[in-house]
Structures are given as C-alpha cells and as structure tokens.
Scaffold this motif. Structure first.
Motif, PDB file in Angstrom:
ATOM      1  N   GLU A 224       0.844  -1.195   0.000  1.00 56.38           N
ATOM      2  CA  GLU A 224       0.000   0.000   0.000  1.00 56.38           C
ATOM      3  C   GLU A 224       0.878   1.242   0.000  1.00 56.38           C
ATOM      4  OE1 GLU A 224      -2.634  -0.341   3.345  1.00 56.38           O
ATOM      5  OE2 GLU A 224      -4.156  -1.363   2.114  1.00 56.38           O
ATOM      6  N   ARG A 225       0.544   2.172  -0.903  1.00 59.40           N
ATOM      7  CA  ARG A 225       1.320   3.388  -1.051  1.00 59.40           C
ATOM      8  C   ARG A 225       0.369   4.566  -1.305  1.00 59.40           C
ATOM      9  NH1 ARG A 225       4.518   1.297   1.332  1.00 59.40           N
ATOM     10  NH2 ARG A 225       6.580   0.511   0.760  1.00 59.40           N
ATOM     11  N   PRO A 226       0.787   5.788  -0.937  1.00 55.90           N
ATOM     12  CA  PRO A 226      -0.042   6.958  -1.262  1.00 55.90           C
ATOM     13  C   PRO A 226      -0.112   7.149  -2.765  1.00 55.90           C
ATOM     14  CG  PRO A 226       2.089   7.623  -0.349  1.00 55.90           C
ATOM     15  CD  PRO A 226       2.001   6.156  -0.184  1.00 55.90           C
ATOM     16  N   TRP A 227      -1.313   7.479  -3.264  1.00 57.48           N
ATOM     17  CA  TRP A 227      -1.523   7.630  -4.703  1.00 57.48           C
ATOM     18  C   TRP A 227      -2.441   8.822  -4.942  1.00 57.48           C
ATOM     19  CZ3 TRP A 227       0.978   5.070  -8.460  1.00 57.48           C
ATOM     20  CH2 TRP A 227       0.504   5.193  -9.775  1.00 57.48           C
ATOM     21  N   VAL A 228      -2.038   9.697  -5.862  1.00 55.52           N
ATOM     22  CA  VAL A 228      -2.838  10.877  -6.168  1.00 55.52           C
ATOM     23  C   VAL A 228      -3.711  10.573  -7.372  1.00 55.52           C
ATOM     24  CG1 VAL A 228      -2.816  13.305  -6.831  1.00 55.52           C
ATOM     25  CG2 VAL A 228      -1.060  12.421  -5.270  1.00 55.52           C
ATOM     26  N   GLU A 229      -5.031  10.759  -7.213  1.00 57.81           N
ATOM     27  CA  GLU A 229      -5.976  10.529  -8.307  1.00 57.81           C
ATOM     28  C   GLU A 229      -7.094  11.565  -8.218  1.00 57.81           C
ATOM     29  OE1 GLU A 229      -8.947   6.945  -9.611  1.00 57.81           O
ATOM     30  OE2 GLU A 229      -6.875   6.418  -9.141  1.00 57.81           O
ATOM     31  N   ALA A 230      -7.318  12.276  -9.308  1.00 51.01           N
ATOM     32  CA  ALA A 230      -8.334  13.334  -9.357  1.00 51.01           C
ATOM     33  C   ALA A 230      -8.091  14.375  -8.270  1.00 51.01           C
ATOM     34  CB  ALA A 230      -9.733  12.737  -9.216  1.00 51.01           C
ATOM     35  N   GLY A 231      -6.837  14.695  -8.023  1.00 52.82           N
ATOM     36  CA  GLY A 231      -6.494  15.728  -7.061  1.00 52.82           C
ATOM     37  C   GLY A 231      -6.560  15.293  -5.617  1.00 52.82           C
ATOM     38  N   GLU A 232      -6.829  14.020  -5.354  1.00 48.53           N
ATOM     39  CA  GLU A 232      -6.930  13.530  -3.980  1.00 48.53           C
ATOM     40  C   GLU A 232      -5.866  12.468  -3.719  1.00 48.53           C
ATOM     41  OE1 GLU A 232     -10.819  12.072  -3.267  1.00 48.53           O
ATOM     42  OE2 GLU A 232     -11.788  14.041  -3.446  1.00 48.53           O
ATOM     43  N   VAL A 233      -5.388  12.475  -2.482  1.00 47.80           N
ATOM     44  CA  VAL A 233      -4.401  11.485  -2.069  1.00 47.80           C
ATOM     45  C   VAL A 233      -5.118  10.342  -1.360  1.00 47.80           C
ATOM     46  CG1 VAL A 233      -2.336  11.035  -0.700  1.00 47.80           C
ATOM     47  CG2 VAL A 233      -2.607  13.240  -1.851  1.00 47.80           C
ATOM     48  N   ARG A 234      -4.897   9.139  -1.853  1.00 50.74           N
ATOM     49  CA  ARG A 234      -5.499   7.951  -1.245  1.00 50.74           C
ATOM     50  C   ARG A 234      -4.425   6.895  -1.038  1.00 50.74           C
ATOM     51  NH1 ARG A 234      -8.968   5.077  -4.162  1.00 50.74           N
ATOM     52  NH2 ARG A 234      -8.248   5.810  -6.198  1.00 50.74           N
ATOM     53  N   VAL A 235      -4.729   5.945  -0.161  1.00 46.85           N
ATOM     54  CA  VAL A 235      -3.850   4.788   0.015  1.00 46.85           C
ATOM     55  C   VAL A 235      -4.323   3.695  -0.937  1.00 46.85           C
ATOM     56  CG1 VAL A 235      -3.034   3.004   1.595  1.00 46.85           C
ATOM     57  CG2 VAL A 235      -3.356   5.350   2.412  1.00 46.85           C
ATOM     58  N   VAL A 236      -3.416   3.249  -1.814  1.00 44.29           N
ATOM     59  CA  VAL A 236      -3.766   2.316  -2.884  1.00 44.29           C
ATOM     60  C   VAL A 236      -2.762   1.169  -2.914  1.00 44.29           C
ATOM     61  CG1 VAL A 236      -3.963   2.069  -5.405  1.00 44.29           C
ATOM     62  CG2 VAL A 236      -4.807   4.138  -4.279  1.00 44.29           C
ATOM     63  N   PRO A 237      -3.225  -0.078  -3.092  1.00 46.61           N
ATOM     64  CA  PRO A 237      -2.272  -1.176  -3.292  1.00 46.61           C
ATOM     65  C   PRO A 237      -1.573  -1.007  -4.637  1.00 46.61           C
ATOM     66  CG  PRO A 237      -4.518  -1.951  -3.631  1.00 46.61           C
ATOM     67  CD  PRO A 237      -4.630  -0.549  -3.112  1.00 46.61           C
ATOM     68  N   CYS A 238      -0.255  -1.159  -4.628  1.00 46.14           N
ATOM     69  CA  CYS A 238       0.540  -0.961  -5.841  1.00 46.14           C
ATOM     70  C   CYS A 238       1.547  -2.098  -5.993  1.00 46.14           C
ATOM     71  CB  CYS A 238       1.313   0.364  -5.779  1.00 46.14           C
ATOM     72  SG  CYS A 238       0.287   1.844  -5.670  1.00 46.14           S
ATOM     73  N   VAL A 239       2.006  -2.276  -7.221  1.00 42.16           N
ATOM     74  CA  VAL A 239       3.094  -3.214  -7.491  1.00 42.16           C
ATOM     75  C   VAL A 239       4.114  -2.512  -8.378  1.00 42.16           C
ATOM     76  CG1 VAL A 239       2.035  -4.243  -9.558  1.00 42.16           C
ATOM     77  CG2 VAL A 239       3.666  -5.570  -8.193  1.00 42.16           C
ATOM     78  N   ASN A 240       5.374  -2.712  -8.088  1.00 42.57           N
ATOM     79  CA  ASN A 240       6.436  -2.174  -8.924  1.00 42.57           C
ATOM     80  C   ASN A 240       6.751  -3.190 -10.020  1.00 42.57           C
ATOM     81  OD1 ASN A 240       6.590   0.127  -7.410  1.00 42.57           O
ATOM     82  ND2 ASN A 240       8.473  -0.417  -6.347  1.00 42.57           N
ATOM     83  N   ALA A 241       6.552  -2.782 -11.275  1.00 43.08           N
ATOM     84  CA  ALA A 241       6.884  -3.626 -12.420  1.00 43.08           C
ATOM     85  C   ALA A 241       8.195  -3.135 -13.011  1.00 43.08           C
ATOM     86  CB  ALA A 241       5.779  -3.548 -13.472  1.00 43.08           C
ATOM     87  N   SER A 242       9.061  -4.057 -13.355  1.00 38.02           N
ATOM     88  CA  SER A 242      10.342  -3.690 -13.945  1.00 38.02           C
ATOM     89  C   SER A 242      10.532  -4.421 -15.262  1.00 38.02           C
ATOM     90  CB  SER A 242      11.501  -4.028 -12.998  1.00 38.02           C
ATOM     91  OG  SER A 242      11.582  -5.430 -12.788  1.00 38.02           O
ATOM     92  N   LEU A 243      11.357  -3.853 -16.108  1.00 41.01           N
ATOM     93  CA  LEU A 243      11.687  -4.466 -17.389  1.00 41.01           C
ATOM     94  C   LEU A 243      13.193  -4.469 -17.562  1.00 41.01           C
ATOM     95  CD1 LEU A 243      10.919  -5.491 -20.289  1.00 41.01           C
ATOM     96  CD2 LEU A 243      10.996  -3.080 -20.991  1.00 41.01           C
ATOM     97  N   ALA A 244      13.752  -5.636 -17.821  1.00 43.83           N
ATOM     98  CA  ALA A 244      15.135  -5.745 -18.277  1.00 43.83           C
ATOM     99  C   ALA A 244      15.052  -6.111 -19.753  1.00 43.83           C
ATOM    100  CB  ALA A 244      15.881  -6.818 -17.494  1.00 43.83           C
ATOM    101  N   ALA A 245      15.684  -5.343 -20.607  1.00 44.00           N
ATOM    102  CA  ALA A 245      15.554  -5.574 -22.052  1.00 44.00           C
ATOM    103  C   ALA A 245      16.905  -5.443 -22.742  1.00 44.00           C
ATOM    104  CB  ALA A 245      14.548  -4.603 -22.656  1.00 44.00           C
ATOM    105  N   ASP A 246      16.959  -5.999 -23.939  1.00 42.11           N
ATOM    106  CA  ASP A 246      18.176  -6.097 -24.739  1.00 42.11           C
ATOM    107  C   ASP A 246      18.243  -4.909 -25.697  1.00 42.11           C
ATOM    108  OD1 ASP A 246      20.183  -6.785 -26.560  1.00 42.11           O
ATOM    109  OD2 ASP A 246      19.688  -8.916 -26.516  1.00 42.11           O
ATOM    110  N   HIS A 247      19.284  -4.073 -25.543  1.00 41.98           N
ATOM    111  CA  HIS A 247      19.411  -2.864 -26.364  1.00 41.98           C
ATOM    112  C   HIS A 247      19.688  -3.178 -27.827  1.00 41.98           C
ATOM    113  CE1 HIS A 247      18.885   1.260 -25.445  1.00 41.98           C
ATOM    114  NE2 HIS A 247      19.595   1.279 -24.336  1.00 41.98           N
ATOM    115  N   ARG A 248      20.048  -4.409 -28.158  1.00 43.60           N
ATOM    116  CA  ARG A 248      20.245  -4.766 -29.562  1.00 43.60           C
ATOM    117  C   ARG A 248      18.915  -4.845 -30.304  1.00 43.60           C
ATOM    118  NH1 ARG A 248      23.680 -10.178 -28.479  1.00 43.60           N
ATOM    119  NH2 ARG A 248      21.855 -10.397 -27.108  1.00 43.60           N
ATOM    120  N   VAL A 249      17.815  -5.001 -29.535  1.00 42.99           N
ATOM    121  CA  VAL A 249      16.495  -5.224 -30.137  1.00 42.99           C
ATOM    122  C   VAL A 249      15.554  -4.055 -29.908  1.00 42.99           C
ATOM    123  CG1 VAL A 249      14.505  -6.782 -30.193  1.00 42.99           C
ATOM    124  CG2 VAL A 249      16.806  -7.712 -29.850  1.00 42.99           C
TER     125      VAL A 249
END
Length: 387
Positions: free
Chosen positions: A339-364
């Motif tokens: 759970e992290r603070p999240w701003v939506e429509a000008g309001e701050v709420r506590v929202v469940p979040c997930v951090n997504a990451s990408l590792a990618a090949d610069h040759r492609v």
C-alpha cells in the motif's frame, strides 16, 4: 522411419543423462506421451514424444550421457513395416544400439550384471521426487531395492546422513553460467513503473467471493495475462537473439520463475498465455508449480519461452531487476504488492501498488519502446474485467 532425438530441455542444455525408458520396442506411442526420463543439470524431465508411431528400437541405455540432437530411439510411422535388416541395424530383433557419448555401455546379455551407470539410474518415481525435495542426488545414493534400485527409504536415509546434492551444485553452476553469459553478451537496460492495483484487486476479490477455494484466482494470473496481452502490441520483447539477429517467437509463451523449496530456481513455460482464460491460466500455473517442485516437469514445460516473468510474491521485496535469460531479449519482474499513497483526481489515497520492472536487450529495443510496453501492462491492469 522416425528418428526420435534428444530435445533441448532448456536454452543452456548441451547434454543430458537418460535415467529410464517408459516404453519398449513394439509398443505404440501417441503424441504427447511420456517416453523417457532425462536428467539435466537442474531437474529430471519427463520427455514427451512429438509424433505417434510404433517403437522400433531404443538406441541409448539408461545411465548414458547424451548430447542434445542425438537419436535415442526410432519409431515406425503408422502403416510402416519393420525391416528385419542385418544384425545391429536399428529394429533388428535383440539388437538395440547403445549410442550417445563414447563409452556408453551396451545392454547386458541375459545373466550379466548391469553396468554401474545403469544400476545407479534405477530410481523409483517416488524416490526421485523425494530426492528433489530433499536436495539429494538419487544417482549418488546406494540402492537397496531389486537390482540395486534406489527406493524412497534409501533417499530418506541419505538425507538423514547429510548427503550433499551434486544436482544442487550443478543447478547453481548452471544458473551462474547462464547469468554470466547474459551479462557478458546482452547490453541490458532497465526500466520500472509503479502500477496501482486497486481496481484489479477489488475485481479479484468480488470474483473470488462467488467461488469455492479451488476455483479462486491469485493476483499472479492477472499480471501474467496483462504481460501476454501487452506483448501482442510490442512483439519486439517476445523472442530470441539467434545467429546475430532477433527472431520473434511464434506464440506468446511465458517463462515463469519458480523458486524450489530446497534451493535453486527453474523457469518452466506457460503456453499460449494470451489466448487462455484466467481460470485456465490459474489451473495451468498451479499444475506447473507442482510439477516443478516435485521433480516431474515434462519436456513441453521447458520449451523455449519468448519472455520470462519473475514474481517475488508476498514475501519478496518491492522491486526486482532481473537478468535476461538468453537467448531471450527481455524479462519482466513484479515485486510484492504494497500500500502506497496515490494521487488521483487531485486527492491522495492509500492504494495497493506493485512495482513492475523491465530488463531488455538494447540490440532489439530501446527505452522508449520499453516504456510503452510497461505502460500498456499498467493500462490493462486498470480494466481487469477485460483480461
């Protein structure tokens, strides 16, 4: 006549050890039937037949090391007649060949004692599964069963006596070799995006509330399906770097990183993820994890995935930056949901979040394309009912 060759059971596999045959000459086999068990550096894999036919000859004895691509059996196609041939020719009665690496022993004559490699290879399925769970190498355990077979009791005894697993060491060495190759050959770049999951988890809770426990979904299947659907519009992240160029995968098959209880990591494949419903994916994911953790993976489970997804789950950290598994060109990681603070429509709420990451090949690809790919995953997760 069909030559059945040892398939590659992983991108880093060059050879395997035939542990046992599940078929015999003269037997009819169907497409998808398990015909043999092959030991790799990471696991014992059930090898499935890719064609229907009648077994003509078994060319390799249990205990033999075999290079990928080596013929290990011959099959007769439907309607094809066996050739009685000269002695020693595949299919000649009583003359199976012992191929594979030089030095592989031929089948013992009646009354002869089997060679040590073949004796060590006799492991009951229950003993093999238990050995994988305990981190014991069944091929190094003295067997007390018939003809030296390794039994469940033998494995338990070896574990109690503190047997060290050669396979566990081999798995770590295999992982190290693949990751070293990855960092040496692939010019990685990394991106990360925090994704709100309030809508997705609310939809999931409502879905699960109307179902019995065995029909409920985990958040993991929503993440996997969102990645697969995003790959439809961003195919440059779904494929392999081969022979100096990018080759797009024919379907959207995702590798799923699975931590083993005794240590180590496997990344078997979920097939055709974009085309399947969430309940289908949940069932197949559960079965895949079970097979990985009970040492009963099939050769179709380790077919080449176009992209791997690693999820750390509830006990992991917030962000994971993975290393691409060659010859793939990308890896998507998900940390634990917090759970992290999240701003939506000008309001701050506590929202469940997930951090997504990408590792990618610069040759492609480059960072701009990678950013659009992560943004598409995030967009799809805001409409979970469309998954």
């Amino acid at each position: 006549m069909i030559e059945f060759k040892l398939p590659s059971l992983g991108a880093d596999m060059d050879e395997g050890t035939l542990l046992e045959w599940r078929i015999k000459p003269g037997e009819r086999v169907e497409r998808g039937q398990v015909v043999a068990v092959v030991d790799t550096a990471k696991a014992a894999i059930d090898v499935e037949c890719w064609r229907a036919g009648v077994v003509q000859a078994l060319l390799v004895e249990p205990g033999s090391k075999v290079e990928v691509g080596t013929p290990i059996a011959t099959l007769l196609e439907p309607g094809e007649q066996a050739d009685s041939g000269a002695p020693g020719k595949p299919g000649a009665p009583g003359k199976p060949l012992a191929q594979g690496k030089p030095g592989a022993a031929p089948a013992p004559a009646p009354g002869e004692e089997a060679p040590p490699a073949a004796q060590r290879a006799r492991v009951s399925p229950a003993a093999r599964k238990r050995a994988q769970e305990l981190g014991v190498d069944p091929l190094a355990v003295h067997g007390s069963g018939p003809q030296g077979a390794v039994t469940l009791a033998d494995v338990e005894r070896a574990a109690t006596q503190g047997a060290v697993s050669d396979r566990a060491r081999a798995m770590r060495q295999g992982i190290a070799a693949a990751m070293s190759r990855s960092k040496r050959e692939i010019p990685h770049y990394y991106l990360a995006e925090r994704i709100p999951l309030g809508r997705a988890l609310a939809w999931l809770a409502a879905y699960n509330a109307a179902r019995v426990p065995e029909q409920r979904l985990l958040p993991a299947v929503l993440l996997l399906k969102a990645v697969a659907l995003a790959l439809r519009d961003h195919p440059q992240f779904n494929g392999h770097w081969l022979d100096g160029g990018f080759r797009a995968a024919e379907g959207i098959h995702l590798g799923v990183a699975i931590a083993l209880r005794q240590g180590g990591l496997l990344a078997p494949t979920l097939q055709a993820v974009a085309e399947k419903s969430l309940p289908e994916l949940m069932r197949e994911l559960s079965e895949l994890v079970l097979r990985a953790r009970t040492a009963s993976l099939r050769s179709s489970d380790v077919s080449a995935a176009g992209l791997t997804v690693t999820q750390l789950g509830e006990q992991g950290v917030e962000t994971v930056f993975g290393v691409i598994y060659p010859p793939q060109v990308a890896l998507v990681g998900f940390g634990r949901i917090v759970e992290r603070p999240w701003v939506e429509a000008g309001e701050v709420r506590v929202v469940p979040c997930v951090n997504a990451s990408l590792a990618a090949d610069h040759r492609v690809s480059d960072g701009h394309a990678g950013g659009l790919f992560l943004s598409e995953i995030a967009r799809l997760l805001q409409a979970p009912e469309t998954l």
